[in-house]
Design a protein around this motif. Structure first.
Motif, short mmCIF file in Angstrom:
data_model
loop_
_atom_site.label_atom_id
_atom_site.label_comp_id
_atom_site.label_asym_id
_atom_site.label_seq_id
_atom_site.Cartn_x
_atom_site.Cartn_y
_atom_site.Cartn_z
N ARG A 268 0.83 -1.21 0.00
CA ARG A 268 0.00 0.00 0.00
C ARG A 268 0.87 1.26 0.00
O ARG A 268 0.61 2.22 -0.73
N VAL B 120 2.57 1.62 -3.42
CA VAL B 120 1.59 2.11 -4.40
C VAL B 120 1.40 3.61 -4.24
O VAL B 120 1.38 4.35 -5.23
N GLU B 121 1.29 4.07 -3.00
CA GLU B 121 1.13 5.52 -2.74
C GLU B 121 2.32 6.30 -3.29
O GLU B 121 2.15 7.33 -3.95
N ASN C 190 2.24 6.17 -7.19
CA ASN C 190 1.18 6.98 -7.78
C ASN C 190 1.43 8.48 -7.61
O ASN C 190 0.95 9.28 -8.42
N LYS D 247 -0.46 4.60 -13.57
CA LYS D 247 -1.17 4.50 -12.30
C LYS D 247 -1.34 3.02 -11.97
O LYS D 247 -1.67 2.23 -12.85
N ILE D 248 -1.07 2.66 -10.72
CA ILE D 248 -1.14 1.25 -10.32
C ILE D 248 -2.00 1.07 -9.08
O ILE D 248 -2.24 2.03 -8.33
N SER D 249 -2.42 -0.15 -8.85
CA SER D 249 -3.11 -0.50 -7.60
C SER D 249 -2.36 -1.61 -6.86
O SER D 249 -2.71 -1.94 -5.74
N LEU D 250 -1.33 -2.17 -7.50
CA LEU D 250 -0.50 -3.22 -6.90
C LEU D 250 0.94 -2.98 -7.32
O LEU D 250 1.21 -2.81 -8.51
#
Length: 159
Positions: free
Chosen positions: A17, A20-21, A24, A36-39
């Motif tokens: 997390r 990712v922050e 991003n 942009k990613i979520s993982l």
């Protein structure tokens, strides 16, 4: 109270997390380069990284919450006719959760990197920082990091 520790497998979700922050943030500042990613890491990749001999992943933890992360790689530079052989620590990722910034967590993580370098008889630490990331540049300069090289780019507007 902040504790600096080595990352463990059970820290995967919190660490991902944070990464990712961080990533991003780079995407927001430079979307023509970053996606942009979520993982950030798959669980398997995270596990492999923790098992790599030349990688150290350290975390800052307060009240059982991970507030910061630093991922470093120990690299061996071979001697050539132009340069001496040496070991170096490369900081690949460093970040602190937004709401925990300005509390000295990143500086404490960097202090731990210094300790790792001394334990392993390594006399320099290197990293790359994007020019737009002024808060990171300020942090590194405050912690006695200096410019070694400068990478310049000319955008031609073509991908």
């Amino acid at each position: 109270m902040l504790e600096i520790k080595r990352a463990k497998l059970e820290n995967y979700q919190e660490i991902d997390r944070i990464l990712v922050e961080i990533h991003n943030y780079h995407y927001e500042k430079f979307p023509s380069h970053f996606k942009k990613i979520s993982l950030f890491f798959s669980f398997d990749k995270f596990q492999a990284i923790l098992n790599e001999e030349n990688i150290e992943m350290i975390i800052g933890e307060e009240n059982n919450k991970i507030t910061g992360i630093c991922l470093v790689r120990i690299i061996q530079i071979e001697e050539t006719g132009l340069v001496h052989s040496r070991k170096s620590i490369l900081i690949e990722n460093l970040g602190v959760i937004e709401e925990y910034r300005k509390r000295g967590i990143a500086s404490k993580l960097l202090d731990e990197v210094d300790k790792i370098a001394k334990q392993k008889n390594i006399n320099h630490i290197q990293l790359q920082v994007w020019g737009f990331n002024e808060r990171a540049i300020k942090l590194y300069k405050k912690n006695k990091y200096k410019n070694r090289t400068l990478v310049l780019q000319k955008n031609l507007g073509v991908f």
